[in-house]
Every structure is written in structure tokens, then in C-alpha cells.
Design a protein around this motif. Structure first.
Motif, short mmCIF file in Angstrom:
data_model
loop_
_atom_site.label_atom_id
_atom_site.label_comp_id
_atom_site.label_asym_id
_atom_site.label_seq_id
_atom_site.Cartn_x
_atom_site.Cartn_y
_atom_site.Cartn_z
N VAL A 47 49.10 -8.77 4.42
CA VAL A 47 48.00 -9.38 5.17
C VAL A 47 48.44 -9.58 6.61
O VAL A 47 49.45 -10.22 6.88
N LEU A 48 47.67 -9.01 7.52
CA LEU A 48 47.90 -9.21 8.94
C LEU A 48 46.79 -10.15 9.42
O LEU A 48 45.61 -9.81 9.35
N TYR A 49 47.20 -11.35 9.83
CA TYR A 49 46.23 -12.40 10.16
C TYR A 49 46.27 -12.59 11.67
O TYR A 49 47.30 -13.00 12.22
N ALA A 50 45.16 -12.27 12.32
CA ALA A 50 45.10 -12.44 13.77
C ALA A 50 44.47 -13.80 14.07
O ALA A 50 43.32 -14.05 13.71
N GLY A 51 45.23 -14.66 14.75
CA GLY A 51 44.69 -15.90 15.29
C GLY A 51 44.14 -15.55 16.67
O GLY A 51 44.90 -15.13 17.54
N GLU A 105 55.27 -12.47 12.66
CA GLU A 105 55.04 -13.92 12.62
C GLU A 105 56.33 -14.69 12.93
O GLU A 105 56.29 -15.73 13.59
N GLY A 106 57.46 -14.18 12.48
CA GLY A 106 58.73 -14.91 12.57
C GLY A 106 59.29 -14.97 13.97
O GLY A 106 60.11 -15.84 14.28
N SER A 107 58.88 -14.06 14.85
CA SER A 107 59.35 -14.10 16.23
C SER A 107 58.17 -13.85 17.17
O SER A 107 57.60 -12.75 17.20
N TYR A 113 50.04 -13.67 15.57
CA TYR A 113 49.85 -12.99 14.29
C TYR A 113 50.59 -13.76 13.22
O TYR A 113 51.70 -14.24 13.45
N ASN A 114 49.99 -13.83 12.04
CA ASN A 114 50.69 -14.30 10.86
C ASN A 114 50.80 -13.13 9.89
O ASN A 114 49.97 -12.22 9.93
N ALA A 115 51.80 -13.18 9.03
CA ALA A 115 52.10 -12.05 8.15
C ALA A 115 51.67 -12.34 6.72
O ALA A 115 52.25 -11.84 5.77
#
Ligand code: AMP
Ligand code: GLY
Length: 428
Positions: A270-274, A103-105, A287-289
Motif C-alpha cells: 500500500v502506497l499512501y499519499a498524504g 515512509e522510514g526516511s 508517503y506511508n508504506a
């Protein structure tokens, strides 16, 4: 077990509410929390420590015999809170600093997607604004310009033509609106379709895909107006049926996890797929973490399985031994009530009325986000997104009605919300 939740939004209120229901939970602390977590029963209480003050959080966890810490937002994750807690032998749910880079990069995220051949928009990375502008020379097409690093959701520009794209590139690289987050930029093809949020919990080996949800990122009805953190969400969504969910698991989550492993990154959390559901196939936008906010609120309203069991199994690497997740088959719709002016500047400190009436509406729950409690007990607005009002119903329309019935009870100076949350399901 004593539990510590880090963060102060609607997501963290939902996490506290859900974890407090676990038979194994004793006290649930939220740092720093909001007025909702301050008033939601005796077993939940706030701790006045900032989410980035790791030494103070670690000391609190030790002093209060915290058996599990759960991190809500991305900023402490990307700053390495999980590594800091683990170095002190404290149990914490969330990805470590290396893994949170997904998520951060955005550049790192794209590298992982490429390594795993995961469907995503065609893109190019630049370290220099002039090169990016040069690249657009013969390309007057819709482009999305993204700053590499964390920018509180503001570093993405969906552009229709070259002049808009150049403007976005200059804002990131020349005006440095996002500071170091703009050291690298991504230019990518603009995708069309419906957006969906599919979240999975993983211990690095086993993937538990959660029920699909849909966010509403634009500020105003009909998906118009500026981008926000999310004005409402609902789950499940008919736009991701069982077959599509399976496809996403197989073609998106599994290869992503493999690619992470091949890069020596173990992702636990949690792996969040947009996702953009394009005509051809679902593609990863980002992706968000962590859990999404507001997606977390409807998801946790529907989750029947003990969340504490899930979080502990993730930390222990034993998700493969957990029984399949159980869900309330009803739909949950979450409507965000916001301050006048959000997502631009807004005032705080307006007393919120009608919370007690809203609490009487059956099958609803008001999760607080930007709220604070004064010494005299008055609850006041304290942020842009103030409340996330969530309703359950046997159909999307019933859930929507429940949520908006509770919304109608609540008022403060300048309160507003979108009126069409979940309508995308009805028109689908
Ligand atoms: P992100 O932070 O990457 O999810 O981007 C924020 C929002 O920008 C997404 O929710 C989309 O609405 C939009 N977006 C990002 N990338 C694209 C793309 N390639 N095509 C169209 N819209 C996009
Ligand atoms: N709802 C969007 C996000 O949490 O990033």
C-alpha cells in the motif's frame, strides 16, 4: 488458507474482519491483536507475539501453515519483516525494507519525489542543526521542520515563525527527542489547503487507486489542539472528485513508481499519499508504506472486492489481471474514541461498557484499537486510541449519524471523541 495479520490497532482489526470474510480464508491470526480481534468470531484469534519479534512470527507462520501474512504498521516494515519472511519462502503482503524507506526516511521520500518531478513542498535537507538555523537567518516565514526517520507521527513541527522553527530544530538535533531519527532534518515550505489521504495498492507495475479518504489529525473539534495519529476518517470525500483522483494517479502515483523503479526499488504493497490540496494542485506531504489508521477502517467497510484476492495478486505481480475494484457507494465515517489525556499521557485499564448495545446499531461496526481482555472476560482500555466506531450511510450525514449513534452507547472513565468527524465534507 490460514492468514496472519501483524499489529494491534483498529487498522489490524479491520484487516482481520475483512479477510475473514473471504471465502478462501480459513483461520485468521492476529499478532498480537486486541480485545476486538479476540472476540470477533471463531475464525479470528490472537497470537501473543510482538510485531517486531521476527523469528517467533516466522516460526508461527511455518508451524501454522500460514499462506499469507499481512503487515499493518510501519515499524516492522521498516525493520525488514518482508525481507525476513521472503528469505524463508513465506508469502507476505507489504513493501520490503528498501521500499518501506519511502515512509522510514523523509529525505529518501523527497529524493524520490524530486526524481519523479512529483509536486511537493519546496524543501532543504540538513545534517546539522546549526546549518538549519543559519538557513533561517533571513527567513522569518512559516516553515515545517521534520525529523528524517520514524517518530510515531511526532517528528513534524508546523511552525509559524522563526523562533518556533529554531525551537523545533533544537528539539530534534540538540535534545535528540527522536534519537537517530533526527540525524537529518528537513525544512520545508508550509502549505495551505485541505488534507486528503489517497491510498493505492501496487505490485510495482500496476496501480489500483483506492477511493479517497480524509483523516482528522488534530485532537479537538475544528482542527484545534495537538497532532494525533488520527481522530477519525471518512470515505469517499467530496474534496477529491473523480477528476482530481485521476490527476493524482497520473501526476503523483505513476511518476513516484517510475522514480522508485529508476532507483532499483520495487514497491509492492500500500502506497499512501498524504496530500495537501493547495490552490494550484495536490502536493505530497508524505508517503506511508501501509494502510492509514483510521483511514483503513472506512475504506474496508466500503470495499466489496475480496481483499485476499487483491493481496495475493500484489504478491504475484498480477494486479493487471484483477477486475476493477468494487465499492459500496455509501459513505463510511469512522470516529475514534480515545482515553483521557491522549495524545499526551493517559491511564489504561478502564472497563468499557456498552459494546453489546453498540453492536446492535445497524450499518455500524466497532473496530477495536487500544483494548485488552481480562481473564474474567472484561474488555478494558489499553491505549490512547481505544476504539474506531465506523458507520455507513447513504450520505455523509447519515453515515455520521450512524457512527455517533454507536459511539453514544459506549462509555468508560475518561472516554472522549471529536464531535465533528466528516463535517469538512459538509462545509465543502
Ligand atoms: P507528515 O508526517 O509529513 O504527514 O506530517 C504530519 C502533518 O503535518 C501533516 O498531516 C500535516 O498536517 C502537517 N504538515 C506536514 N508537512 C506540511 C507542510 N509542508 N505544510 C503544512 N502542513 C504540513
Ligand atoms: N492516519 C494517519 C496515518 O495512518 O499515518
Amino acid at each position: 488458507m490460514n492468514i496472519l495479520i501483524i499489529g494491534s490497532g483498529g487498522r489490524e482489526h479491520a484487516l482481520a474482519w475483512k479477510l475473514a470474510r473471504s471465502p478462501r480464508a480459513s483461520r485468521v491470526f492476529v499478532a498480537p491483536g486486541n480485545a476486538g480481534t479476540a472476540t470477533d468470531g471463531n475464525d479470528i484469534e490472537n497470537v501473543s507475539i510482538k510485531e517486531t519479534d521476527f523469528p517467533a512470527l516466522i516460526k508461527f507462520a511455518k508451524d501454522n501453515k500460514i499462506g499469507l501474512t499481512v503487515v499493518g504498521p510501519e515499524v516492522p516494515l521498516c525493520a525488514g519483516i518482508v525481507d525476513a519472511f521472503q528469505a524463508e519462502q513465506l508469502r507476505i503482503f507489504g513493501p520490503n525494507k528498501l521500499a518501506a524507506r519511502i515512509e522510514g526516511s523523509k529525505v529518501f521520500c523527497k529524493e524520490i519525489l524530486r526524481k519523479g518531478s512529483v509536486p511537493t513542498a519546496i524543501h532543504h535537507t540538513f545534517t546539522n542543526g546549526n546549518d538549519a538555523i543559519q538557513f533561517l537567518k533571513d527567513r522569518d516565514i512559516p516553515i515545517v521542520v521534520k525529523a528524517d526517520g520514524l517518530a510515531a507521527g511526532k517528528g513534524v513541527f508546523v511552525c509559524s515563525d522563526r523562533s518556533e522553527s529554531i525551537d523545533a530544530i533544537l528539539r530534534i538535533t540538540k535534545s535528540r527527542e527522536f534519537g537517530n531519527a533526527g540525524d537529518r532534518i528537513i525544512l520545508e515550505e508550509r502549505l495551505d489547503g485541505q488534507e486528503a489521504s489517497v491510498l493505492a495498492i501496487t505490485d510495482g507495475a500496476t496501480i489500483l487507486t483506492l477511493q479517497p479518504a480524509q483523516d482528522h489529525k488534530a485532537a479537538y473539534d475544528g482542527d484545534t489542539g495537538p497532532n494525533t495519529g488520527g481522530m477519525g476518517a471518512y470515505s469517499p470525500t467530496p474534496i477529491v472528485d473523480d477528476a482530481t483522483l485521476h490527476w493524482i494517479e497520473e501526476h503523483i502515483f505513476v511518476p513516484t513508481l517510475h522514480a522508485l523503479k529508476r532507483s532499483d526499488v520495487v514497491f509492492r504493497g500500500v502506497l499512501y499519499a498524504g496530500l495537501m490540496l493547495t490552490k494550484h494542485e495536490p502536493k505530497v506531504l508524505e508517503y506511508n508504506a501501509r494502510f492509514g489508521d483510521p483511514e483503513c477502517q472506512p475504506l474496508l467497510m466500503r470495499l466489496k472486492t475480496d481483499l485476499l484476492d487483491i493481496f495475493e495478486a500484489t504478491i504475484d505481480g498480477t494486479l493487471d489481471q484483477l477486475s476493477p475494484l468494487e465499492w459500496d457507494s455509501r459513505t463510511a465515517v469512522c470516529v475514534v474514541m480515545a482515553s483521557k489525556g491522549y495524545p499526551e499521557s493517559y491511564e489504561k485499564g478502564f472497563p468499557i461498557r456498552g459494546l453489546a448495545e453498540a453492536a446492535n446499531i445497524s450499518d455500524t461496526k466497532v473496530f477495536h484499537a487500544g483494548t485488552a481482555i481480562r481473564e474474567d472476560g472484561t474488555i478494558v482500555s489499553n491505549g490512547g486510541r481505544v476504539l474506531s466506531v465506523t458507520g455507513l450511510g447513504n450520505s455523509v450525514s447519515e453515515a455520521k449519524l450512524a457512527a455517533y449513534t454507536a459511539v453514544k452507547c459506549i462509555r468508560w472513565d475518561g472516554a472522549w471523541c471529536r464531535k465533528d468527524i466528516s463535517d469538512k465534507a459538509l462545509s465543502y
